[in-house]
Scaffold this motif. Structure first.
Motif, mmCIF file in Angstrom:
data_model
loop_
_atom_site.group_PDB
_atom_site.id
_atom_site.type_symbol
_atom_site.label_atom_id
_atom_site.label_comp_id
_atom_site.label_asym_id
_atom_site.label_seq_id
_atom_site.Cartn_x
_atom_site.Cartn_y
_atom_site.Cartn_z
ATOM 1 N N THR A 3 -2.517 4.707 8.416
ATOM 2 C CA THR A 3 -3.914 4.988 8.763
ATOM 3 C C THR A 3 -4.156 6.493 8.807
ATOM 4 O O THR A 3 -5.115 7.003 8.208
ATOM 5 C CB THR A 3 -4.275 4.331 10.106
ATOM 6 N N ALA A 4 -3.297 7.217 9.486
ATOM 7 C CA ALA A 4 -3.432 8.682 9.547
ATOM 8 C C ALA A 4 -3.301 9.283 8.157
ATOM 9 O O ALA A 4 -4.029 10.222 7.805
ATOM 10 C CB ALA A 4 -2.382 9.265 10.488
ATOM 11 N N ALA A 5 -2.392 8.731 7.361
ATOM 12 C CA ALA A 5 -2.204 9.249 6.002
ATOM 13 C C ALA A 5 -3.474 9.050 5.171
ATOM 14 O O ALA A 5 -3.876 9.948 4.421
ATOM 15 C CB ALA A 5 -1.008 8.565 5.339
ATOM 16 N N CYS B 277 -4.792 6.467 -2.734
ATOM 17 C CA CYS B 277 -3.666 5.586 -2.459
ATOM 18 C C CYS B 277 -3.417 4.697 -3.671
ATOM 19 O O CYS B 277 -4.123 4.773 -4.665
ATOM 20 C CB CYS B 277 -3.953 4.734 -1.227
ATOM 21 N N SER B 278 -2.414 3.855 -3.550
ATOM 22 C CA SER B 278 -2.107 2.885 -4.581
ATOM 23 C C SER B 278 -1.850 1.547 -3.907
ATOM 24 O O SER B 278 -1.316 1.491 -2.798
ATOM 25 C CB SER B 278 -0.877 3.336 -5.371
ATOM 26 N N LEU B 279 -2.246 0.464 -4.562
ATOM 27 C CA LEU B 279 -2.087 -0.874 -4.024
ATOM 28 C C LEU B 279 -1.499 -1.772 -5.096
ATOM 29 O O LEU B 279 -1.983 -1.791 -6.227
ATOM 30 C CB LEU B 279 -3.449 -1.428 -3.584
ATOM 31 N N LEU C 210 0.853 -1.190 0.000
ATOM 32 C CA LEU C 210 0.000 0.000 0.000
ATOM 33 C C LEU C 210 0.884 1.233 0.000
ATOM 34 O O LEU C 210 1.769 1.366 0.845
ATOM 35 C CB LEU C 210 -0.894 0.014 1.237
ATOM 36 N N ALA C 211 0.631 2.141 -0.937
ATOM 37 C CA ALA C 211 1.368 3.404 -1.008
ATOM 38 C C ALA C 211 0.421 4.550 -0.688
ATOM 39 O O ALA C 211 -0.691 4.619 -1.221
ATOM 40 C CB ALA C 211 1.971 3.597 -2.397
ATOM 41 N N VAL C 212 0.876 5.427 0.203
ATOM 42 C CA VAL C 212 0.123 6.606 0.610
ATOM 43 C C VAL C 212 1.059 7.804 0.563
ATOM 44 O O VAL C 212 2.274 7.651 0.407
ATOM 45 C CB VAL C 212 -0.458 6.447 2.035
ATOM 46 N N ALA D 245 5.267 13.021 1.297
ATOM 47 C CA ALA D 245 6.214 12.130 0.628
ATOM 48 C C ALA D 245 5.608 10.730 0.504
ATOM 49 O O ALA D 245 4.788 10.327 1.333
ATOM 50 C CB ALA D 245 7.521 12.057 1.415
ATOM 51 N N PRO D 246 6.009 9.966 -0.521
ATOM 52 C CA PRO D 246 5.495 8.601 -0.657
ATOM 53 C C PRO D 246 5.910 7.730 0.529
ATOM 54 O O PRO D 246 7.012 7.856 1.062
ATOM 55 C CB PRO D 246 6.154 8.092 -1.942
#
Length: 159
Positions: free
Chosen positions: A64-66, A73-75, A30-32, A37-38
């Motif tokens: 979670t906060a992000a 997001c990206s998965l 998971l990218a947030v 910043a990534p």
């Protein structure tokens, strides 16, 4: 000189493979965006009743906060096979929106489905700081192997 787009429009085979990768995914990357910043982390997954990915995350986790601050997001899902070059095995990158389950009925339904795939989560699923999050696809990129790159829409992914 114009660059050739390596992605093809989705066909029925590509859509089926993308949905299969989601359905079989037990984990994903998971990218947030965190503090601008990534930030990438591994999460546990299960498909919801609608076939879309669901995760269970804690308030203690930075992602979670992000996601609460910016739900886009990206998965990445898709595991390398036991043999060969890992980059030749199918994988799917989703651009998604995180939707936190807020009502008790939705949480209850997601709980049962999630625990079927992730039974060890029984240890913490009912802790107050854990939340079910649906990752609703906005679009996707499927790499089905060499020369098999597809651009997918939300509709292609069942969203």
């Amino acid at each position: 000189m114009a660059t050739r787009d390596p992605f093809r429009p989705a066909d029925a085979t590509a859509c089926a493979l993308a949905r299969k990768l989601i359905a079989e995914a037990r984990f994903g990357a998971l990218a947030v965006l965190r503090d601008g910043a990534p930030f990438v982390t591994r999460i546990a997954l299960a498909p919801g009743a609608d076939g879309l990915p669901v995760t269970l995350i804690s308030d203690l986790a930075p992602h979670t906060a992000a996601l609460r601050a910016l739900p886009d997001c990206s998965l990445l899902v898709g595991e390398p096979g036991p043999k060969g070059d890992p980059l030749t095995h199918p994988r799917l990158t989703l651009q998604a929106r995180a939707v936190f389950a807020t009502c008790d009925a939705e949480r209850s339904a997601l709980r049962e489905t999630y625990l079927e795939r992730q039974p060890k989560a029984r240890l913490y699923v009912d802790f107050a700081d854990f939340h079910f999050v649906r990752l609703v696809p906005l679009s996707g990129h499927l790499n089905g192997g060499f020369g098999q790159a597809f651009r997918l829409t939300a509709e292609d992914l069942g969203a």
